[in-house]
Design an enzyme around this catalytic site. Sequence first.
Site, PDB file in Angstrom:
ATOM      1  CB  ALA A  55    -146.611  56.238 -70.900  1.00  0.00           C
ATOM      2  CB  THR A  56    -147.533  61.339 -69.107  1.00  0.00           C
ATOM      3  OG1 THR A  56    -146.603  60.719 -68.208  1.00  0.00           O
ATOM      4  CG2 THR A  56    -148.402  62.324 -68.352  1.00  0.00           C
ATOM      5  CG  ASN A  84    -144.379  52.528 -61.867  1.00  0.00           C
ATOM      6  OD1 ASN A  84    -145.554  52.181 -61.787  1.00  0.00           O
ATOM      7  ND2 ASN A  84    -143.955  53.640 -61.298  1.00  0.00           N
ATOM      8  CD  GLN A 124    -141.689  50.345 -65.886  1.00  0.00           C
ATOM      9  OE1 GLN A 124    -140.810  49.556 -66.234  1.00  0.00           O
ATOM     10  NE2 GLN A 124    -141.443  51.621 -65.646  1.00  0.00           N
ATOM     11  CB  SER A 144    -143.195  55.448 -72.616  1.00  0.00           C
ATOM     12  OG  SER A 144    -142.396  56.601 -72.696  1.00  0.00           O
ATOM     13  N   GLY A 145    -141.272  55.135 -75.331  1.00  0.00           N
ATOM     14  CA  GLY A 145    -139.956  54.820 -75.869  1.00  0.00           C
ATOM     15  C   GLY A 145    -138.850  54.763 -74.824  1.00  0.00           C
ATOM     16  CG  HIS A 146    -138.488  57.572 -71.314  1.00  0.00           C
ATOM     17  ND1 HIS A 146    -138.102  57.466 -70.001  1.00  0.00           N
ATOM     18  CD2 HIS A 146    -139.767  58.006 -71.285  1.00  0.00           C
ATOM     19  CE1 HIS A 146    -139.108  57.832 -69.220  1.00  0.00           C
ATOM     20  NE2 HIS A 146    -140.132  58.161 -69.980  1.00  0.00           N
ATOM     21  CB  THR A 170    -144.989  68.644 -86.796  1.00  0.00           C
ATOM     22  OG1 THR A 170    -145.643  69.795 -87.334  1.00  0.00           O
ATOM     23  CG2 THR A 170    -143.992  68.094 -87.793  1.00  0.00           C
ATOM     24  CB  CYS A 217    -140.451  64.796 -54.993  1.00  0.00           C
ATOM     25  SG  CYS A 217    -139.687  65.792 -53.753  1.00  0.00           S
TER      26      CYS A 217
HETATM   27  C1  PLP Z   1    -142.739  55.860 -66.863  1.00  0.00           C
HETATM   28  C2  PLP Z   1    -144.140  55.440 -66.725  1.00  0.00           C
HETATM   29  C3  PLP Z   1    -145.183  56.258 -67.186  1.00  0.00           C
HETATM   30  C4  PLP Z   1    -144.937  57.622 -67.772  1.00  0.00           C
HETATM   31  O1  PLP Z   1    -144.294  57.527 -69.003  1.00  0.00           O
HETATM   32  P1  PLP Z   1    -143.735  58.816 -69.762  1.00  0.00           P
HETATM   33  O2  PLP Z   1    -143.426  58.311 -71.121  1.00  0.00           O
HETATM   34  O3  PLP Z   1    -142.510  59.226 -69.002  1.00  0.00           O
HETATM   35  O4  PLP Z   1    -144.781  59.862 -69.760  1.00  0.00           O
HETATM   36  C5  PLP Z   1    -146.478  55.782 -67.063  1.00  0.00           C
HETATM   37  N1  PLP Z   1    -146.735  54.579 -66.538  1.00  0.00           N
HETATM   38  C6  PLP Z   1    -145.757  53.767 -66.091  1.00  0.00           C
HETATM   39  C7  PLP Z   1    -146.122  52.438 -65.538  1.00  0.00           C
HETATM   40  C8  PLP Z   1    -144.435  54.172 -66.162  1.00  0.00           C
HETATM   41  O5  PLP Z   1    -143.477  53.366 -65.715  1.00  0.00           O
END
Ligand code: PLP
Length: 375
Positions: A74-75, A154, A182, A202-204, A240, A325
């Site tokens: 997402a970043t 989040n 989220q 974002s996948g994770h 890639t 932090c």
């Molecule tokens: C985790 C998060 C991000 C960042 O996602 P990444 O895939 O870790 O770069 C951005 N926005 C929200 C609301 C998030 O919770």
Amino acid sequence: MFAENIKYLDYNSTTPIDPRVLEAMLPFLKDNFANSSSSHHFGQRIKEMVKQAREQIADFINAESDELIFTSGATEAINIAIKGVAESYFNKGKHIITLSTEHKAVLDTCNDLERKGFEVTYLSVASNGLIDLEELKLAIRSDTVLVSVMYVNNEIGVIQPIKEIAKLAHETGALFMTDATQAAGKTRIDVNNLGVDLLCFSGHKMYAPKGIGALYIRTKTKLNPQIHGGGHERGLRSGTLNVPGIVALAKACELASEEMDLNQKSISILRDKLEAELLQLPNTSINGVSENRIYNTTNIRFIGQDANILIGRMKNIAVSNGSACSSSVIEASHVLKAIGLNDDDAFASLRFSLGKFNTMEDIDSVIQTIKELNQ
Ligand SMILES: *Cc1c(COP(=O)(O)O)cnc(C)c1O
């Protein structure tokens, strides 16, 4: 699911990979390793798999597959979207509107644009975390090129009225972007019903691995590329393709679609029980109570306590504190401060974010531990 019997209540930070997602991606880490841009048969087969995955992921948000590009998360998607719009629509104006409670990926990107001559309005929120639509109306100008407001926060879980915000943005010809990191996997997303121009996830955060994300770009939305190279992803994100990640994200979307209602039901029950029990303890209250709150998150303030000390004492429990932090100094959460907490109350807050692998036993154990610490 977890080693050492960890009670993991930090799903908003990251999720474990669903075993079925891992299984789906493994062949692409082993035998099916070819570059999807290669013209040999082997590469073309992978290209076909990527095409199918892209269709599936696009479907998940009711988009067309040529409106989706893959990123590392997402970043990166947020950077590509906000900087890309700012540079492309430079001649229309240099004003951007966002929310003071956005993720740092949005806030820092906007700060960077300010240093480059753009003007950014950071809207405040009410004590429940919701945007003030009247304030937004007053902030939008003819030179506003982009409004960016997150779907689900989040830290406190508040759900913003995305459809209404998109409508207001469009009335003056501004584009609308939402960080849906989220929301994806937790609630159904329809980019057409919402009327968004740009949306990322974002996948994770949804049981796929780290290192894969997606950016939806509505047809005709112009973005100046930020990452140059081989011209992948229609020139918008060279590099890639992360095929194992893409296949994993597609599987995660499929599972989320099928199991969302069930997950919502069971996770809500756990979250509500946790919240109700913790609120019975003296000097506790919820941060950002709102009717519009995602069902997996609760952010609780333990007045007079230090969240970091609490976390240190909770040996087998993973939760987050109300601080971040940045540049090696510990700062109170900008979200909690934006909803009106002072530093002490922000530092006394814990975020519990639940997920589909949590059980009632996890919740009972967390309640028990926190009760003991309060004695
Ligand atoms: C985790 C998060 C991000 C960042 O996602 P990444 O895939 O870790 O770069 C951005 N926005 C929200 C609301 C998030 O919770």
